[in-house]
Motif scaffolding. Structure first.
Motif, PDB file in Angstrom:
ATOM      1  N   LYS A   1     -51.794  -7.825  -0.931  1.00 13.98           N
ATOM      2  CA  LYS A   1     -53.230  -7.584  -1.083  1.00 13.98           C
ATOM      3  C   LYS A   1     -53.500  -6.486  -2.105  1.00 13.98           C
ATOM      4  N   LYS A   2     -52.596  -5.505  -2.185  1.00 19.91           N
ATOM      5  CA  LYS A   2     -52.768  -4.390  -3.106  1.00 19.91           C
ATOM      6  C   LYS A   2     -52.578  -4.806  -4.568  1.00 19.91           C
ATOM      7  N   ALA A   3     -52.033  -6.001  -4.767  1.00 23.13           N
ATOM      8  CA  ALA A   3     -51.805  -6.506  -6.131  1.00 23.13           C
ATOM      9  C   ALA A   3     -52.804  -7.595  -6.503  1.00 23.13           C
ATOM     10  N   LYS A   4     -53.862  -7.736  -5.729  1.00 22.20           N
ATOM     11  CA  LYS A   4     -54.761  -8.886  -5.863  1.00 22.20           C
ATOM     12  C   LYS A   4     -55.479  -8.958  -7.209  1.00 22.20           C
ATOM     13  N   ASN A   5     -55.636  -7.817  -7.884  1.00 21.70           N
ATOM     14  CA  ASN A   5     -56.436  -7.810  -9.118  1.00 21.70           C
ATOM     15  C   ASN A   5     -55.640  -8.085 -10.387  1.00 21.70           C
TER      16      ASN A   5
ATOM     17  N   PHE B   1     -35.733 -20.353  -4.670  1.00 18.27           N
ATOM     18  CA  PHE B   1     -37.048 -20.435  -5.309  1.00 18.27           C
ATOM     19  C   PHE B   1     -38.182 -20.327  -4.306  1.00 18.27           C
ATOM     20  N   GLU B   2     -37.901 -20.624  -3.042  1.00 18.52           N
ATOM     21  CA  GLU B   2     -38.943 -20.518  -2.018  1.00 18.52           C
ATOM     22  C   GLU B   2     -39.482 -19.098  -1.896  1.00 18.52           C
ATOM     23  N   MET B   3     -38.685 -18.115  -2.294  1.00 16.23           N
ATOM     24  CA  MET B   3     -39.177 -16.739  -2.244  1.00 16.23           C
ATOM     25  C   MET B   3     -40.356 -16.537  -3.197  1.00 16.23           C
ATOM     26  N   SER B   4     -40.294 -17.149  -4.365  1.00 21.39           N
ATOM     27  CA  SER B   4     -41.425 -17.055  -5.300  1.00 21.39           C
ATOM     28  C   SER B   4     -42.619 -17.847  -4.786  1.00 21.39           C
ATOM     29  N   GLU B   5     -42.363 -18.973  -4.146  1.00 24.83           N
ATOM     30  CA  GLU B   5     -43.459 -19.747  -3.554  1.00 24.83           C
ATOM     31  C   GLU B   5     -44.176 -18.926  -2.483  1.00 24.83           C
ATOM     32  N   LEU B   6     -43.401 -18.234  -1.670  1.00 29.37           N
ATOM     33  CA  LEU B   6     -44.009 -17.391  -0.638  1.00 29.37           C
ATOM     34  C   LEU B   6     -44.881 -16.297  -1.259  1.00 29.37           C
ATOM     35  N   MET B   7     -44.385 -15.679  -2.324  1.00 29.24           N
ATOM     36  CA  MET B   7     -45.165 -14.617  -2.974  1.00 29.24           C
ATOM     37  C   MET B   7     -46.438 -15.167  -3.599  1.00 29.24           C
ATOM     38  N   TYR B   8     -46.324 -16.313  -4.243  1.00 28.71           N
ATOM     39  CA  TYR B   8     -47.507 -16.926  -4.858  1.00 28.71           C
ATOM     40  C   TYR B   8     -48.553 -17.276  -3.790  1.00 28.71           C
ATOM     41  N   ASP B   9     -48.111 -17.910  -2.716  1.00 31.27           N
ATOM     42  CA  ASP B   9     -49.043 -18.295  -1.646  1.00 31.27           C
ATOM     43  C   ASP B   9     -49.719 -17.073  -1.040  1.00 31.27           C
ATOM     44  N   LYS B  10     -48.939 -16.036  -0.809  1.00 30.82           N
ATOM     45  CA  LYS B  10     -49.502 -14.821  -0.216  1.00 30.82           C
ATOM     46  C   LYS B  10     -50.485 -14.145  -1.176  1.00 30.82           C
ATOM     47  N   LYS B  11     -50.118 -14.074  -2.442  1.00 34.03           N
ATOM     48  CA  LYS B  11     -50.972 -13.387  -3.415  1.00 34.03           C
ATOM     49  C   LYS B  11     -52.296 -14.102  -3.622  1.00 34.03           C
ATOM     50  N   THR B  12     -52.263 -15.407  -3.767  1.00 34.60           N
ATOM     51  CA  THR B  12     -53.494 -16.157  -4.053  1.00 34.60           C
ATOM     52  C   THR B  12     -54.453 -16.169  -2.867  1.00 34.60           C
ATOM     53  N   LYS B  13     -53.965 -15.861  -1.681  1.00 31.39           N
ATOM     54  CA  LYS B  13     -54.860 -15.752  -0.525  1.00 31.39           C
ATOM     55  C   LYS B  13     -55.831 -14.589  -0.680  1.00 31.39           C
ATOM     56  N   PHE B  14     -55.436 -13.591  -1.464  1.00 30.87           N
ATOM     57  CA  PHE B  14     -56.269 -12.404  -1.635  1.00 30.87           C
ATOM     58  C   PHE B  14     -57.073 -12.418  -2.936  1.00 30.87           C
ATOM     59  N   GLU B  15     -56.889 -13.420  -3.758  1.00 29.58           N
ATOM     60  CA  GLU B  15     -57.608 -13.499  -5.026  1.00 29.58           C
ATOM     61  C   GLU B  15     -58.913 -14.280  -4.835  1.00 29.58           C
ATOM     62  N   LYS B  16     -60.036 -13.640  -5.093  1.00 28.00           N
ATOM     63  CA  LYS B  16     -61.326 -14.314  -4.923  1.00 28.00           C
ATOM     64  C   LYS B  16     -61.401 -15.558  -5.798  1.00 28.00           C
ATOM     65  N   THR B  17     -61.013 -15.380  -7.053  1.00 27.82           N
ATOM     66  CA  THR B  17     -60.828 -16.502  -7.966  1.00 27.82           C
ATOM     67  C   THR B  17     -59.359 -16.489  -8.340  1.00 27.82           C
ATOM     68  N   VAL B  18     -58.681 -17.601  -8.126  1.00 26.87           N
ATOM     69  CA  VAL B  18     -57.235 -17.624  -8.330  1.00 26.87           C
ATOM     70  C   VAL B  18     -56.889 -17.358  -9.795  1.00 26.87           C
ATOM     71  N   LYS B  19     -56.153 -16.296  -9.995  1.00 27.56           N
ATOM     72  CA  LYS B  19     -55.704 -15.905 -11.331  1.00 27.56           C
ATOM     73  C   LYS B  19     -54.223 -16.197 -11.538  1.00 27.56           C
ATOM     74  N   SER B  20     -53.465 -16.089 -10.474  1.00 28.21           N
ATOM     75  CA  SER B  20     -52.021 -16.234 -10.572  1.00 28.21           C
ATOM     76  C   SER B  20     -51.611 -17.696 -10.663  1.00 28.21           C
ATOM     77  N   GLU B  21     -50.415 -17.911 -11.187  1.00 29.30           N
ATOM     78  CA  GLU B  21     -49.880 -19.256 -11.368  1.00 29.30           C
ATOM     79  C   GLU B  21     -48.422 -19.280 -10.938  1.00 29.30           C
ATOM     80  N   ILE B  22     -47.901 -20.480 -10.716  1.00 25.86           N
ATOM     81  CA  ILE B  22     -46.487 -20.625 -10.385  1.00 25.86           C
ATOM     82  C   ILE B  22     -45.923 -21.858 -11.086  1.00 25.86           C
TER      83      ILE B  22
END
Length: 331
Positions: A259-263, A279-300
């Motif tokens: 959540k602290k990296a959401k911006n 590779f599932e570790m990156s999937e977990l990070m992406y899923d967790k991060k995009t939950k906190f992004e109001k508009t999804v900015k991150s990609e995988i």
């Protein structure tokens, strides 16, 4: 993510651990000594087994040859790279800089475990060719920088803060991006979670990083080194590494503070053929991060095949295109 859940204690493994406690303690003690030696043994200076100077551009050229990357004659030469040293209260941070005089955009390359600032040039070559200024550095307990026992990137956060302050104050950087692979990828994510100056970073590219160092230790000892169930031989490994490195390794869990990296937008890259970090570790990070992004900015991007840190080789043109386009979108 059953594959990752396997590296957490379950009711069954807790029961079996209690039942076999004396044997597990004995086996874990001997395996930790072996694993500790494995983690801390790598070249930092002098010549490697091929007789190549570790702290030289020749190491980078040899790396390109080994990986079959075809831009050996179209990359940095010695005259285009400047070696500089920065310092904080802990000691020296050894860096390389390659400038493009007409640009105020910077990219920082973060190498993986056992590597150094010269091998990190592989990560920033394409940005430099596109007109960016680039900087790489020896992470904590690597190369010529300070530190004795690697904590797999945890202590490199302070180094990165010093580097970013330098780029802002001395190089008048207007845009700063981070690109790291393996340990460097996880360090980049940790930085945008915990650093007080994380807002100075415009974007991050995290290539094949781990999401949780404790689970990574367990995954690696089971699947790569000993081929024995981790709970039988890895009791208190993370606690012991914390004592060795004097850092709270259990806090190197990137899923807890996403959540602290959401911006800050992150491009996660992780090939499905990676047998070093799943590779599932990156999937977990992406899923967790995009939950906190109001508009999804991150990609995988998780392409098929390709071993650890080799996506840039197997999918070279696509890798470069995705990296450059992502950076331009957020700089």
């Amino acid at each position: 993510m059953k594959k990752i859940d396997k590296y957490k204690y379950s009711a069954k493994t807790l029961f079996l651990t209690v039942f076999q406690f004396k044997t597990i303690i004995k086996n874990s003690k001997s395996h930790f000594l072996d694993y500790k030696n494995f983690c801390y043994t790598y070249y930092r200076e002098g010549l490697n087994e091929k007789g190549i100077e570790i702290n030289s551009i020749q190491l980078y050229y040899d790396d390109l040859k080994n990986k079959g990357l075809n831009y050996l004659n179209d990359t940095f030469n010695q005259n285009q790279i400047e070696e500089i040293s920065l310092e904080n209260e802990k000691g020296k941070i050894s860096c390389l800089i390659a400038r493009n005089q007409k640009s105020n955009k910077w990219v920082i390359g973060l190498h993986g475990w056992t590597e150094n600032k010269y091998l990190a040039l592989r990560l920033v070559h394409h940005f430099w060719k596109e007109g960016y200024n680039v900087l790489t550095f020896d992470g904590f307990a690597h190369g010529l920088s300070y530190g004795e026992k690697t904590d797999i990137g945890f202590s490199s956060i302070q180094m990165l803060e010093e580097i970013i302050a330098y780029l802002k104050n001395n190089e008048q950087a207007k845009s700063i991006g981070l690109i790291g692979n393996s340990m460097g990828a996880s360090t980049s994510i940790l930085f945008i979670q915990k650093s007080k100056i994380k807002s100075l970073v415009n974007w991050v590219i995290a290539d094949c990083g781990f999401s949780n160092i404790k689970h990574q230790y367990r995954y690696y000892i089971e699947n790569n080194l000993y081929h024995t169930e981790w709970w039988k031989i890895g009791f208190l490994f993370t606690h012991k590494f914390s004592k060795e490195t004097k850092t709270p390794q259990k806090k190197f869990n990137l899923l807890k503070n996403m959540k602290k990296a959401k911006n800050i937008p992150v491009l996660f890259i992780h090939s499905k053929g990676d047998t070093f970090i799943p590779f599932e570790m990156s999937e977990l990070m992406y899923d967790k991060k995009t939950k906190f992004e109001k508009t999804v900015k991150s990609e995988i991007w998780t392409p098929n095949g390709s071993e650890h840190v080799n996506t840039i080789v197997t999918y070279n043109e696509e890798y470069i295109s995705k990296a450059i386009n992502f950076a331009r979108k957020w700089e």
